[in-house]
Enzyme design. Structure first.
Site, PDB file in Angstrom:
ATOM      1  CG  ASP A  24      -1.975  -1.130   1.143  1.00 29.20           C
ATOM      2  OD1 ASP A  24      -1.892  -1.975   0.226  1.00 29.20           O
ATOM      3  OD2 ASP A  24      -2.846  -1.196   2.035  1.00 29.20           O
ATOM      4  CD  GLU A  72      -7.213   0.044   2.801  1.00 31.94           C
ATOM      5  OE1 GLU A  72      -6.113   0.240   3.351  1.00 31.94           O
ATOM      6  OE2 GLU A  72      -8.307   0.223   3.368  1.00 31.94           O
ATOM      7  CE  LYS A 129      -3.571  -4.338   1.141  1.00 34.93           C
ATOM      8  NZ  LYS A 129      -4.269  -3.535   2.130  1.00 34.93           N
ATOM      9  CE  LYS A 132      -8.276  -0.471   6.901  1.00 36.43           C
ATOM     10  NZ  LYS A 132      -8.202   0.728   6.042  1.00 36.43           N
ATOM     11  CB  VAL A 157       2.390   2.575   4.810  1.00 35.83           C
ATOM     12  CG1 VAL A 157       3.808   3.105   4.752  1.00 35.83           C
ATOM     13  CG2 VAL A 157       1.666   2.827   3.496  1.00 35.83           C
ATOM     14  CB  THR A 158       0.113   2.332   8.548  1.00 28.63           C
ATOM     15  OG1 THR A 158      -1.091   1.680   8.952  1.00 28.63           O
ATOM     16  CG2 THR A 158      -0.204   3.572   7.745  1.00 28.63           C
ATOM     17  CB  CYS A 162      -2.283  -2.442   5.334  1.00 29.02           C
ATOM     18  SG  CYS A 162      -3.904  -1.680   5.118  1.00 29.02           S
ATOM     19  CD  GLN A 202       3.132 -13.639  23.106  1.00 28.21           C
ATOM     20  OE1 GLN A 202       2.635 -14.699  23.453  1.00 28.21           O
ATOM     21  NE2 GLN A 202       2.412 -12.626  22.650  1.00 28.21           N
TER      22      GLN A 202
HETATM   23  N1  TIU Z   1      -2.710   0.517   4.162  1.00 35.84           N
HETATM   24  C1  TIU Z   1      -3.176   0.829   5.365  1.00 35.84           C
HETATM   25  O1  TIU Z   1      -2.531   0.661   6.377  1.00 35.84           O
HETATM   26  N2  TIU Z   1      -4.452   1.392   5.401  1.00 35.84           N
HETATM   27  C2  TIU Z   1      -4.862   2.250   6.367  1.00 35.84           C
HETATM   28  O2  TIU Z   1      -6.014   2.675   6.368  1.00 35.84           O
HETATM   29  N3  TIU Z   1      -3.942   2.595   7.294  1.00 35.84           N
HETATM   30  C3  TIU Z   1      -4.068   3.555   8.265  1.00 35.84           C
HETATM   31  O3  TIU Z   1      -3.190   3.633   9.127  1.00 35.84           O
HETATM   32  N4  TIU Z   1      -5.084   4.404   8.232  1.00 35.84           N
END
Ligand code: TIU
Length: 221
Positions: A24, A72, A129, A132, A157-158, A162, A202
């Protein structure tokens, strides 16, 4: 097999059966002026991941590793966006609304696409996709199985959204995932730090974490 020092212990991988997954890195999440910033976020922490990710991508391409990009987003008619996702967020900044880079998170719009620095090359997989995680409602599982991929090197990210969701999905499907600490980004510094810790805690509960320079060295060995 290549070995790279990682948390919680060394990660072993064969580049021939390992994919680089870039999650993403879309204009609307990463660039100032986009959806992410409009939601009140500072995108500088995401931008910091661009250069290191580009270096890993360049090495992966040089050595012929399997490369997968994800985005996304949703169909223009939003038929693949659950109402619960659509209704969330500020009323003026919903998925499908007009944003600075086109309709927010809609396939085909400028902001939905990947930033210039990390644009996919012909032949690299691009997974669109709606969720997430990169496995939900996509053909990623089939692509990995068909290609004989057993391990994933994960960037993007993030970190806590995701990247986490995708790594958790992958782990449950039997893939070993190495997350590159400097190639993932969160809008929140504390989530970046704790998000990485959660992966490797863990005894590596759902993955490994390592810095990208060590992984680049291991790939080119
Ligand atoms: N790709 C992804 O992480 N989508 C999000 O919406 N991330 C946010 O941190 N908002």
């Amino acid at each position: 097999m290549r070995t790279v020092e990682a948390e919680p212990y060394a990660f072993e991988f064969d580049p021939a059966t390992t994919a680089l997954v870039i999650i993403d890195m879309q204009r609307d999440f990463v660039l100032p002026g986009g959806f992410g910033e409009k939601l009140g976020n500072d995108t500088s922490l995401l931008l910091a991941a661009v250069e290191p990710t580009h270096r890993v991508l360049t090495k992966a391409r040089e050595t012929g590793m399997f490369v997968i990009h994800t985005r996304e987003g949703h169909r223009p008619d939003l038929s693949d966006c659950p109402p619960a996702k659509l209704d969330r967020g500020a009323p003026s900044m919903r998925i499908g609304d007009p944003g600075a880079f086109g309709r927010i998170l809609i396939r085909g719009e400028y902001g939905h696409d990947i930033i210039d620095e990390l644009q996919p090359l012909p032949g690299e997989e691009v997974i669109d996709k709606p969720g997430k995680g990169a496995f939900y409602a996509t053909d990623l599982s089939e692509i990995l199985e068909k290609s004989g991929i057993r391990r994933l090197i994960v960037t993007g990210v993030t970190t806590e959204v995701c990247v986490h969701t995708t790594v958790r999905e992958a782990n449950d499907r039997g893939y070993e995932c190495l997350v590159l600490a400097d190639c993932v980004g969160s809008y929140f510094p504390e989530f970046q730090r704790v998000g990485l810790q959660m992966i490797a805690a863990q005894g590596g509960i759902f993955g490994w974490v390592a810095p990208s320079p060590d992984v680049i060295t291991a790939i080119q060995e």
